[in-house]
Scaffold this motif. Structure first.
Motif, PDB file in Angstrom:
ATOM      1  N   ILE A 108       0.871  -1.177   0.000  1.00 40.88           N
ATOM      2  CA  ILE A 108       0.000   0.000   0.000  1.00 40.88           C
ATOM      3  C   ILE A 108       0.907   1.226   0.000  1.00 40.88           C
ATOM      4  O   ILE A 108       1.622   1.477   0.966  1.00 40.88           O
ATOM      5  CB  ILE A 108      -0.936   0.007   1.223  1.00 40.88           C
ATOM      6  N   LEU A 160      -1.083   8.895   6.772  1.00 36.53           N
ATOM      7  CA  LEU A 160      -1.466   7.648   6.086  1.00 36.53           C
ATOM      8  C   LEU A 160      -0.829   6.421   6.755  1.00 36.53           C
ATOM      9  O   LEU A 160      -0.041   5.701   6.152  1.00 36.53           O
ATOM     10  CB  LEU A 160      -1.065   7.706   4.600  1.00 36.53           C
ATOM     11  N   HIS A 214      -7.522  11.133  -2.581  1.00 36.06           N
ATOM     12  CA  HIS A 214      -8.041  11.667  -1.318  1.00 36.06           C
ATOM     13  C   HIS A 214      -7.728  13.155  -1.144  1.00 36.06           C
ATOM     14  O   HIS A 214      -7.479  13.623  -0.057  1.00 36.06           O
ATOM     15  CB  HIS A 214      -7.484  10.851  -0.142  1.00 36.06           C
ATOM     16  N   THR A 249      -0.324   2.806   5.167  1.00 34.19           N
ATOM     17  CA  THR A 249       0.514   2.563   3.998  1.00 34.19           C
ATOM     18  C   THR A 249       1.798   1.846   4.401  1.00 34.19           C
ATOM     19  O   THR A 249       2.280   1.976   5.529  1.00 34.19           O
ATOM     20  CB  THR A 249       0.876   3.890   3.283  1.00 34.19           C
ATOM     21  N   GLY A 295       1.500   5.435  -0.608  1.00 34.10           N
ATOM     22  CA  GLY A 295       0.826   6.715  -0.490  1.00 34.10           C
ATOM     23  C   GLY A 295       1.715   7.840  -0.973  1.00 34.10           C
ATOM     24  O   GLY A 295       2.940   7.802  -0.786  1.00 34.10           O
ATOM     25  N   VAL A 334      -9.919  11.054   3.864  1.00 34.71           N
ATOM     26  CA  VAL A 334      -8.936  10.584   4.859  1.00 34.71           C
ATOM     27  C   VAL A 334      -9.166  11.311   6.153  1.00 34.71           C
ATOM     28  O   VAL A 334      -9.415  12.469   6.200  1.00 34.71           O
ATOM     29  CB  VAL A 334      -7.502  10.816   4.350  1.00 34.71           C
ATOM     30  N   TYR A 373      -6.717   5.255  -4.865  1.00 28.75           N
ATOM     31  CA  TYR A 373      -7.606   6.112  -4.080  1.00 28.75           C
ATOM     32  C   TYR A 373      -7.114   7.555  -4.181  1.00 28.75           C
ATOM     33  O   TYR A 373      -5.946   7.826  -3.911  1.00 28.75           O
ATOM     34  CB  TYR A 373      -7.615   5.683  -2.611  1.00 28.75           C
ATOM     35  N   GLU A 393      -2.833  -1.106  -3.184  1.00 26.67           N
ATOM     36  CA  GLU A 393      -3.504   0.191  -3.118  1.00 26.67           C
ATOM     37  C   GLU A 393      -2.486   1.292  -3.345  1.00 26.67           C
ATOM     38  O   GLU A 393      -1.355   1.208  -2.868  1.00 26.67           O
ATOM     39  CB  GLU A 393      -4.155   0.416  -1.744  1.00 26.67           C
ATOM     40  N   TRP A 428      -2.533   5.479  -2.833  1.00 26.16           N
ATOM     41  CA  TRP A 428      -3.273   6.630  -2.314  1.00 26.16           C
ATOM     42  C   TRP A 428      -2.610   7.899  -2.820  1.00 26.16           C
ATOM     43  O   TRP A 428      -1.410   8.097  -2.626  1.00 26.16           O
ATOM     44  CB  TRP A 428      -3.279   6.601  -0.788  1.00 26.16           C
ATOM     45  N   ALA A 463     -11.800   9.136  -2.196  1.00 31.95           N
ATOM     46  CA  ALA A 463     -11.812   8.714  -0.796  1.00 31.95           C
ATOM     47  C   ALA A 463     -11.615   9.930   0.096  1.00 31.95           C
ATOM     48  O   ALA A 463     -11.109  10.956  -0.342  1.00 31.95           O
ATOM     49  CB  ALA A 463     -10.702   7.698  -0.543  1.00 31.95           C
ATOM     50  N   ASP A 501       1.535  11.855  -0.479  1.00 28.12           N
ATOM     51  CA  ASP A 501       0.822  12.934   0.211  1.00 28.12           C
ATOM     52  C   ASP A 501       1.857  13.756   0.967  1.00 28.12           C
ATOM     53  O   ASP A 501       2.704  13.188   1.657  1.00 28.12           O
ATOM     54  CB  ASP A 501      -0.201  12.340   1.178  1.00 28.12           C
ATOM     55  N   ASP A 507      -2.741  12.207  -3.219  1.00 32.10           N
ATOM     56  CA  ASP A 507      -3.226  13.544  -2.910  1.00 32.10           C
ATOM     57  C   ASP A 507      -2.861  14.415  -4.107  1.00 32.10           C
ATOM     58  O   ASP A 507      -1.787  14.248  -4.687  1.00 32.10           O
ATOM     59  CB  ASP A 507      -2.549  14.059  -1.641  1.00 32.10           C
TER      60      ASP A 507
END
Length: 112
Positions: free
Chosen positions: A12, A21, A86, A24, A14, A112, A84, A48, A50, A110, A16, A52
């Motif tokens: 996972i 998160l 977010h 992750t 991310g 968060v 996703y 996944e 994620w 999504a 951001d 931003d």
């Protein structure tokens, strides 16, 4: 008796600039770090991802989106279960969703 092989942990990722998160397995804080992170996982399955949209200052997720789009255009999309998005930026988030959906990535908005 046969010993069962361990179930691999989900990957996972991310990208951001601010949010922690905590779920992750790896996180990038800028688009440049995000591109490197995805390149490190190029040949593996990402459960996944994620994203931003706004990553601080003039930085945004768009270089990462471009990487994903170009991979799909070249017939070798990244293997990602679900992306996703977010972002608190609704227009930016919708741009990402539309861009990646167009290339057949499974994308969801999504919070968060």
């Amino acid at each position: 008796m046969k010993e069962e092989s361990p179930v691999p942990s989900p990957v996972i990722l991310g990208i951001d600039d601010l949010r922690p998160l905590p779920w992750t397995t790896r996180i990038a804080r800028s688009s440049g770090e995000g591109v490197k992170l995805l390149q490190e996982h190029r040949d593996s399955f990402i459960d996944e991802l994620w994203l931003d949209h706004d990553l601080g200052g003039d930085d945004s997720i768009l270089p990462v989106v471009t990487l994903l789009e170009e991979a799909a255009f070249n017939g070798r999309p990244f293997r990602i279960g679900t992306v996703y998005v977010h972002s608190a930026n609704p227009i930016g988030a919708e741009t990402v969703v539309r861009s990646l959906t167009r290339w057949n990535y499974q994308v969801r908005r999504a919070t968060v």
